[in-house]
Write a protein that holds these residues in place. Sequence first.
Motif, PDB file in Angstrom:
ATOM      1  N   GLU A  18      -0.101  -3.753   2.570  1.00  0.00           N
ATOM      2  CA  GLU A  18      -1.390  -3.148   2.840  1.00  0.00           C
ATOM      3  C   GLU A  18      -1.633  -2.070   1.786  1.00  0.00           C
TER       4      GLU A  18
ATOM      5  N   ARG B 295      -5.142  -6.155   3.262  1.00  0.00           N
ATOM      6  CA  ARG B 295      -3.811  -6.732   3.449  1.00  0.00           C
ATOM      7  C   ARG B 295      -3.641  -8.010   2.645  1.00  0.00           C
TER       8      ARG B 295
ATOM      9  N   ARG C  66      -8.456  -9.636   2.338  1.00  0.00           N
ATOM     10  CA  ARG C  66      -7.395 -10.426   2.969  1.00  0.00           C
ATOM     11  C   ARG C  66      -7.053 -11.580   2.032  1.00  0.00           C
TER      12      ARG C  66
END
Length: 111
Positions: free
Chosen positions: A24, A30, A67
């Motif tokens: 992260e 992330r 992501r």
Amino acid sequence: MLYPEFNQYKSLLDPQYPRCNFYENDAGDRFYVEPGFYTALMGYGEKTSHLPLILNRIDEIVRANHRVIFTNDFEFPMVHKDDYIYQELIDITDQLKVTWIDDTRPSDYGD
């Protein structure tokens, strides 16, 4: 497995995928780094001087997409997440227009 190139990120553990490093950044984005991707990245880093450029681009991709799964093969990834995008090393090197041709392999022709 320790990936020192990613030490600036917070290391997380996803019990569903314990063999993949999960990180992260400071913005809460992330990403996963699969072992095959990391091996390819290190191989590329050994053969070229582009590793810092590639690592910088990885950070940009994560910040833009929030992501990300960095995989060796998007058709057969280790991590399966619907809300993540997949990136292979070639996706990154093509964007940067940096290439490496493995010409150290012996020829297939015999004498």
